[in-house]
Design a protein around this motif. Structure first.
Motif, PDB file in Angstrom:
ATOM      1  N   ILE A  17       8.827  -5.963   4.845  1.00 52.26           N
ATOM      2  CA  ILE A  17       8.390  -5.993   3.310  1.00 52.26           C
ATOM      3  C   ILE A  17       7.583  -6.461   3.098  1.00 52.26           C
ATOM      4  O   ILE A  17       7.072  -7.289   3.560  1.00 52.26           O
ATOM      5  CB  ILE A  17      10.212  -6.994   3.035  1.00 52.26           C
ATOM      6  CG1 ILE A  17      11.353  -7.203   3.483  1.00 52.26           C
ATOM      7  CG2 ILE A  17       9.284  -7.371   2.177  1.00 52.26           C
ATOM      8  CD1 ILE A  17      11.663  -6.355   2.573  1.00 52.26           C
ATOM      9  N   GLY A  18       6.795  -5.855   1.651  1.00 49.86           N
ATOM     10  CA  GLY A  18       6.039  -6.181   1.532  1.00 49.86           C
ATOM     11  C   GLY A  18       4.989  -5.501   2.875  1.00 49.86           C
ATOM     12  O   GLY A  18       3.169  -6.460   3.021  1.00 49.86           O
ATOM     13  N   THR A  19       4.833  -4.313   2.297  1.00 53.22           N
ATOM     14  CA  THR A  19       4.460  -3.218   3.806  1.00 53.22           C
ATOM     15  C   THR A  19       2.617  -2.852   4.050  1.00 53.22           C
ATOM     16  O   THR A  19       2.518  -2.279   4.674  1.00 53.22           O
ATOM     17  CB  THR A  19       5.005  -1.849   4.126  1.00 53.22           C
ATOM     18  OG1 THR A  19       4.663  -1.013   4.819  1.00 53.22           O
ATOM     19  CG2 THR A  19       4.717  -1.706   2.401  1.00 53.22           C
ATOM     20  N   ASP A  20       2.270  -2.957   2.444  1.00 43.41           N
ATOM     21  CA  ASP A  20       1.315  -2.410   1.875  1.00 43.41           C
ATOM     22  C   ASP A  20       0.867  -0.368   2.347  1.00 43.41           C
ATOM     23  O   ASP A  20       1.482  -0.214   1.647  1.00 43.41           O
ATOM     24  CB  ASP A  20       0.098  -3.179   2.446  1.00 43.41           C
ATOM     25  CG  ASP A  20      -1.459  -3.486   1.652  1.00 43.41           C
ATOM     26  OD1 ASP A  20      -1.604  -2.730   0.818  1.00 43.41           O
ATOM     27  OD2 ASP A  20      -1.722  -4.258   2.248  1.00 43.41           O
ATOM     28  N   HIS A  21       0.323  -1.237   3.704  1.00 47.68           N
ATOM     29  CA  HIS A  21      -0.499   0.818   4.192  1.00 47.68           C
ATOM     30  C   HIS A  21       0.779   1.715   4.957  1.00 47.68           C
ATOM     31  O   HIS A  21       0.787   1.886   5.257  1.00 47.68           O
ATOM     32  CB  HIS A  21      -1.440   0.951   4.517  1.00 47.68           C
ATOM     33  CG  HIS A  21      -2.826   0.329   3.289  1.00 47.68           C
ATOM     34  ND1 HIS A  21      -2.677  -1.164   3.214  1.00 47.68           N
ATOM     35  CD2 HIS A  21      -3.835   1.184   3.126  1.00 47.68           C
ATOM     36  CE1 HIS A  21      -4.108  -1.182   2.130  1.00 47.68           C
ATOM     37  NE2 HIS A  21      -4.580   0.309   2.329  1.00 47.68           N
ATOM     38  N   ALA A  22       1.744   0.522   5.236  1.00 47.47           N
ATOM     39  CA  ALA A  22       3.151   0.661   6.482  1.00 47.47           C
ATOM     40  C   ALA A  22       2.601   1.084   7.692  1.00 47.47           C
ATOM     41  O   ALA A  22       2.884   2.079   8.633  1.00 47.47           O
ATOM     42  CB  ALA A  22       3.315   3.043   5.904  1.00 47.47           C
ATOM     43  N   TYR A  23       1.208   0.611   7.855  1.00 44.32           N
ATOM     44  CA  TYR A  23       0.667   0.730   9.445  1.00 44.32           C
ATOM     45  C   TYR A  23       1.610   0.462  10.534  1.00 44.32           C
ATOM     46  O   TYR A  23       2.165   0.672  11.240  1.00 44.32           O
ATOM     47  CB  TYR A  23      -0.649  -0.021   9.287  1.00 44.32           C
ATOM     48  CG  TYR A  23      -1.837   0.216   8.532  1.00 44.32           C
ATOM     49  CD1 TYR A  23      -1.753   1.135   8.542  1.00 44.32           C
ATOM     50  CD2 TYR A  23      -2.676  -0.654   8.096  1.00 44.32           C
ATOM     51  CE1 TYR A  23      -2.698   1.890   7.695  1.00 44.32           C
ATOM     52  CE2 TYR A  23      -4.109  -0.099   6.943  1.00 44.32           C
ATOM     53  CZ  TYR A  23      -4.092   1.402   7.157  1.00 44.32           C
ATOM     54  OH  TYR A  23      -5.265   2.023   6.644  1.00 44.32           O
ATOM     55  N   LEU A  24       2.561  -0.662   9.912  1.00 44.31           N
ATOM     56  CA  LEU A  24       3.530  -1.611  11.290  1.00 44.31           C
ATOM     57  C   LEU A  24       4.591  -0.743  11.552  1.00 44.31           C
ATOM     58  O   LEU A  24       4.879  -0.156  12.168  1.00 44.31           O
ATOM     59  CB  LEU A  24       4.003  -2.694  10.530  1.00 44.31           C
ATOM     60  CG  LEU A  24       4.817  -3.995  11.749  1.00 44.31           C
ATOM     61  CD1 LEU A  24       4.328  -3.950  13.130  1.00 44.31           C
ATOM     62  CD2 LEU A  24       5.499  -4.823  11.623  1.00 44.31           C
ATOM     63  N   PRO A  25       5.377  -0.193  10.676  1.00 41.11           N
ATOM     64  CA  PRO A  25       6.224   0.918  10.925  1.00 41.11           C
ATOM     65  C   PRO A  25       5.992   2.483  10.929  1.00 41.11           C
ATOM     66  O   PRO A  25       6.619   2.842  12.484  1.00 41.11           O
ATOM     67  CB  PRO A  25       6.863   0.759   9.372  1.00 41.11           C
ATOM     68  CG  PRO A  25       6.044   0.506   8.480  1.00 41.11           C
ATOM     69  CD  PRO A  25       5.349  -0.480   8.716  1.00 41.11           C
ATOM     70  N   ILE A  26       4.547   3.071  11.009  1.00 42.53           N
ATOM     71  CA  ILE A  26       4.229   4.298  11.194  1.00 42.53           C
ATOM     72  C   ILE A  26       3.177   3.871  12.632  1.00 42.53           C
ATOM     73  O   ILE A  26       3.901   4.650  13.389  1.00 42.53           O
ATOM     74  CB  ILE A  26       2.401   4.259  10.269  1.00 42.53           C
ATOM     75  CG1 ILE A  26       2.656   5.002   9.622  1.00 42.53           C
ATOM     76  CG2 ILE A  26       2.304   5.442  11.318  1.00 42.53           C
ATOM     77  CD1 ILE A  26       1.776   5.196   8.455  1.00 42.53           C
ATOM     78  N   ALA A  27       2.745   2.366  13.265  1.00 43.59           N
ATOM     79  CA  ALA A  27       2.781   2.749  14.639  1.00 43.59           C
ATOM     80  C   ALA A  27       3.790   2.432  15.463  1.00 43.59           C
ATOM     81  O   ALA A  27       4.003   2.869  16.663  1.00 43.59           O
ATOM     82  CB  ALA A  27       1.977   1.212  14.797  1.00 43.59           C
ATOM     83  N   LEU A  28       5.095   1.214  15.193  1.00 47.55           N
ATOM     84  CA  LEU A  28       7.147   1.195  16.176  1.00 47.55           C
ATOM     85  C   LEU A  28       6.702   2.641  16.161  1.00 47.55           C
ATOM     86  O   LEU A  28       7.797   3.147  17.244  1.00 47.55           O
ATOM     87  CB  LEU A  28       7.409   0.295  15.220  1.00 47.55           C
ATOM     88  CG  LEU A  28       6.510  -0.642  15.021  1.00 47.55           C
ATOM     89  CD1 LEU A  28       7.569  -1.959  14.707  1.00 47.55           C
ATOM     90  CD2 LEU A  28       7.492  -1.685  16.518  1.00 47.55           C
ATOM     91  N   VAL A  29       7.581   3.620  14.976  1.00 44.98           N
ATOM     92  CA  VAL A  29       7.579   5.199  14.542  1.00 44.98           C
ATOM     93  C   VAL A  29       6.890   5.706  16.481  1.00 44.98           C
ATOM     94  O   VAL A  29       7.262   6.388  16.872  1.00 44.98           O
ATOM     95  CB  VAL A  29       7.917   5.898  13.913  1.00 44.98           C
ATOM     96  CG1 VAL A  29       8.541   6.853  13.890  1.00 44.98           C
ATOM     97  CG2 VAL A  29       9.053   4.425  12.594  1.00 44.98           C
ATOM     98  N   GLN A  30       5.726   5.929  15.833  1.00 45.52           N
ATOM     99  CA  GLN A  30       4.756   6.914  16.153  1.00 45.52           C
ATOM    100  C   GLN A  30       4.570   6.391  18.220  1.00 45.52           C
ATOM    101  O   GLN A  30       4.786   6.846  18.901  1.00 45.52           O
ATOM    102  CB  GLN A  30       3.463   6.119  16.649  1.00 45.52           C
ATOM    103  CG  GLN A  30       3.046   7.087  14.861  1.00 45.52           C
ATOM    104  CD  GLN A  30       1.774   6.966  15.066  1.00 45.52           C
ATOM    105  OE1 GLN A  30       0.867   6.239  14.716  1.00 45.52           O
ATOM    106  NE2 GLN A  30       0.674   8.040  13.588  1.00 45.52           N
ATOM    107  N   ALA A  31       5.045   4.652  18.508  1.00 45.07           N
ATOM    108  CA  ALA A  31       5.007   4.053  19.909  1.00 45.07           C
ATOM    109  C   ALA A  31       6.342   4.769  20.607  1.00 45.07           C
ATOM    110  O   ALA A  31       6.603   4.586  21.680  1.00 45.07           O
ATOM    111  CB  ALA A  31       5.014   2.780  19.284  1.00 45.07           C
TER     112      ALA A  31
END
Length: 228
Positions: A17-31
């Motif tokens: 929620i309030g993802t802004d640039h989506a850095y967190l979901p991207i990092a978690l999926v990539q990992a």
């Protein structure tokens, strides 16, 4: 962001929620820690940037962006973990209050309110969540408290010091936490010294500051005991 990511249970589906640039979901999926995510934001501008980053990472099949005011457009059962980070405590509380329709199906909350943290901790306690883990990061001269919450009860109600500063027994970074408490104490003392004669005559304000200093002392003592 790394500390927040570490709180997300592996294999869970995420809503940021309030993802802004989506850095967190991207990092978690990539990992490979999570299979899918919803990157939600109330503003179109940040969401457009999030879309660009998701496509650039080749993850548009696993991460979807969604224009949503908090949980307003999140459906029950779509996510197991909800992250709300980088907002004031009042806003985080408002977002949680607006998420009643889907929070029952969310197994954990990862929260990083930037102010009025007691409002968030109080809301969790009032609505059947308990804090399982706490951490605090010191970066670029600022402290960032964060915690993970799940459905259930810790067994005992939080004391005022714990509502304001957290349970020391759950704190992952006690030395950083002690530094944060020292800074809060210095801020409190500075405010007290700066009170005008008229303000000193306001018993309620003085009592508020004295209580805050007492809670800081209690939190410090608990943190020191946890390090023994």
């Amino acid at each position: 962001m790394e500390r927040l990511a570490g709180y997300v249970t592996e294999g869970n589906r995420l809503v940021d929620i309030g993802t802004d640039h989506a850095y967190l979901p991207i990092a978690l999926v990539q990992a490979g820690r999570i299979p899918a995510a919803i990157a939600a934001d109330v503003n179109e501008g940040p969401l457009l940037r999030a879309d660009e980053h998701i496509r650039a990472a080749g993850l548009d099949g696993q991460i979807v962006s969604r224009l949503s005011d908090g949980f307003a457009r999140i459906r029950p059962g779509e996510a197991d973990t909800a992250v709300i980070a980088g907002m004031g405590g009042q806003l985080v509380r408002r977002i949680l209050e607006g998420g009643a329709h889907c929070l029952a199906s969310v197994s954990e909350l990862v929260l990083q309110p930037q102010s009025e943290i007691w409002l968030v901790r109080g809301w969790l306690e009032e609505h059947g969540f308990y804090i399982t883990d706490e951490d605090i990061v010191f970066e670029d001269g600022k402290y960032y408290p964060m915690f993970r919450a799940a459905h259930g009860s810790p067994g005992t109600a939080a004391k005022p010091a714990e509502l304001h500063f957290g349970r020391a027994s759950l704190q992952r970074s006690p030395r950083v936490f002690l530094g944060f408490l020292d800074r809060e104490s210095k801020k409190n003392q500075k405010i007290r010294k700066g009170l005008s004669a008229a303000e000193r005559g306001q018993a309620a304000r003085l009592q508020e500051l004295e209580e805050a200093e007492m809670w800081i002392g209690q939190a410090r003592a608990a943190a020191e005991r946890s390090m023994i």
